[in-house]
Design an enzyme around this catalytic site. Structure first.
Site, PDB file in Angstrom:
ATOM      1  N   ARG A   1      69.684 -20.100  51.576  1.00 14.60           N
ATOM      2  CA  ARG A   1      70.355 -21.313  52.033  1.00 14.60           C
ATOM      3  C   ARG A   1      71.031 -21.967  50.847  1.00 14.60           C
ATOM      4  NH1 ARG A   1      71.320 -21.936  57.394  1.00 14.60           N
ATOM      5  NH2 ARG A   1      69.417 -22.109  58.639  1.00 14.60           N
TER       6      ARG A   1
ATOM      7  N   ALA B   1      67.729 -20.069  64.594  1.00 13.15           N
ATOM      8  CA  ALA B   1      68.403 -21.302  65.017  1.00 13.15           C
ATOM      9  C   ALA B   1      69.897 -21.128  64.903  1.00 13.15           C
ATOM     10  CB  ALA B   1      67.935 -22.480  64.162  1.00 13.15           C
TER      11      ALA B   1
ATOM     12  N   GLU C   1      71.662 -16.651  69.662  1.00 10.19           N
ATOM     13  CA  GLU C   1      71.189 -16.731  68.271  1.00 10.19           C
ATOM     14  C   GLU C   1      69.958 -15.851  68.050  1.00 10.19           C
ATOM     15  OE1 GLU C   1      72.441 -18.026  65.593  1.00 10.19           O
ATOM     16  OE2 GLU C   1      74.090 -19.190  66.419  1.00 10.19           O
TER      17      GLU C   1
ATOM     18  N   GLU D   1      70.295 -13.030  65.252  1.00 16.87           N
ATOM     19  CA  GLU D   1      69.498 -13.158  64.030  1.00 16.87           C
ATOM     20  C   GLU D   1      68.310 -12.203  63.980  1.00 16.87           C
ATOM     21  OE1 GLU D   1      70.626 -17.675  62.619  1.00 16.87           O
ATOM     22  OE2 GLU D   1      68.539 -17.252  63.091  1.00 16.87           O
TER      23      GLU D   1
ATOM     24  N   PRO E   1      67.904 -38.587  61.611  1.00 21.41           N
ATOM     25  CA  PRO E   1      68.711 -39.573  62.343  1.00 21.41           C
ATOM     26  C   PRO E   1      69.222 -40.737  61.508  1.00 21.41           C
ATOM     27  CG  PRO E   1      66.391 -39.765  62.949  1.00 21.41           C
ATOM     28  CD  PRO E   1      66.515 -38.532  62.095  1.00 21.41           C
TER      29      PRO E   1
ATOM     30  N   GLU F   1      73.109 -34.668  64.319  1.00 23.51           N
ATOM     31  CA  GLU F   1      72.669 -33.330  64.726  1.00 23.51           C
ATOM     32  C   GLU F   1      71.425 -33.433  65.613  1.00 23.51           C
ATOM     33  OE1 GLU F   1      71.654 -28.859  63.044  1.00 23.51           O
ATOM     34  OE2 GLU F   1      70.936 -30.554  61.883  1.00 23.51           O
TER      35      GLU F   1
ATOM     36  N   GLU G   1      76.736  -9.434  61.511  1.00 19.97           N
ATOM     37  CA  GLU G   1      76.862  -8.839  60.172  1.00 19.97           C
ATOM     38  C   GLU G   1      77.299  -9.838  59.110  1.00 19.97           C
ATOM     39  OE1 GLU G   1      78.991  -5.181  60.204  1.00 19.97           O
ATOM     40  OE2 GLU G   1      77.514  -4.239  61.532  1.00 19.97           O
TER      41      GLU G   1
END
Lengths: 179, 179
Positions: A64, A76, A92, A96, A114, A119, A138
């Site tokens: 990440r 996710a 997903e 994944e 929040p 989101e 990929e």
């Protein structure tokens, strides 16, 4: 829960990206004074706790960039425009992990953070997993790890799982919904 | 866990706000191609599960403009520059609930939404609560609700608590750390 909203006096748009936009609202608060609130506009998303026939969770490990870490997370992804959340969850999961599920159950949903972003994430349990014949995504450099639900508790406790949605969803699946 | 990082080729800064900044990194991925990644730079934060002598959690209810909702959450807040996380935890507990704690324990930490932001949150349990004599924060329009830990499980299950950190921390406190 719908609430009376703040009165928005004006809005300024600062940034439009692939994953999020940024705006500032000038708002009149209930308590009577004006302030600026910066907001990250992010599309809603889904997360999935995929449980196999041996009570193992199919986790994904990926680098990440925002956190500069390889993180162990549940699958996710972002809901595409017009897509139903259940469809996103199955898409997903397949992209994944390579699995599809015959049994998908909505647990609940939650806001990711929040204080600054809109989101919202729908949280699913997926069971009766089947290996999918469709190709995996990929573009994403992801490896999967199947970990027994009981062992995940220890990984959370000892800081090996450091992702809010994964902690929330795994513990909900184990203690509130997996009955 | 430290990892090899992506090679950053260039960075562009788009927005500087009170709570977060936005930048785009041009990166060379491990798998050999270049891409742009947008990042919300957010200071680290803390969240606290304050447990009183009757096993009730001191929750806070406040209007959250980004989600346009009144949300029921555990106390939380941003770590100021140079502040130790434990100090932030006690400060935010006092400002938001009027309590201080003689017993503060770090559970673990987590990234709020690691796909797009570097916000990291330290999660505490606070016990042996005492009413503080310091004033509460007057900028924040917050009300407190003391809710038994067992009842919070039902509120999570039935979607009355829709905040990732609150779900994660309450369930960790109940099932992994409160022994």
């Amino acid at each position: 829960m719908d609430d009376t909203s703040n009165k928005i006096i004006s809005t300024e748009h600062h940034f439009q990206g692939k994953v999020f936009n940024v705006r500032t609202d000038r708002v009149l608060l209930d308590i009577g004074f004006e302030t600026n609130i910066d907001i990250v506009e992010h599309k809603p998303a889904v997360s999935i706790v995929p449980i196999d026939e041996n009570d193992r969770i199919v986790m994904v490990r990926q680098y990440r960039h925002p956190s500069s870490r390889n993180l162990l997370e549940i699958p996710a992804g972002i809901i595409e425009d017009g897509e139903k959340p259940e469809k996103t969850a199955l898409r997903e999961l397949q992209e994944e992990t390579g699995y599809t599920a015959r049994n998908l159950r909505l647990m609940t949903g939650f806001w990711s953070s929040p204080g600054f972003t809109n989101e919202y994430m729908y949280a699913y349990i997926a069971k009766d997993l089947l290996e999918s014949k469709l190709p995996q995504d990929e573009d994403e450099d992801i490896s999967i790890e199947k970990i027994p639900l009981d062992q995940l508790e220890r990984l959370i406790k000892f800081g090996e799982i450091e992702d809010a949605k994964s902690i929330a969803c795994i513990l909900m699946a184990k203690f509130l919904f997996n009955k």
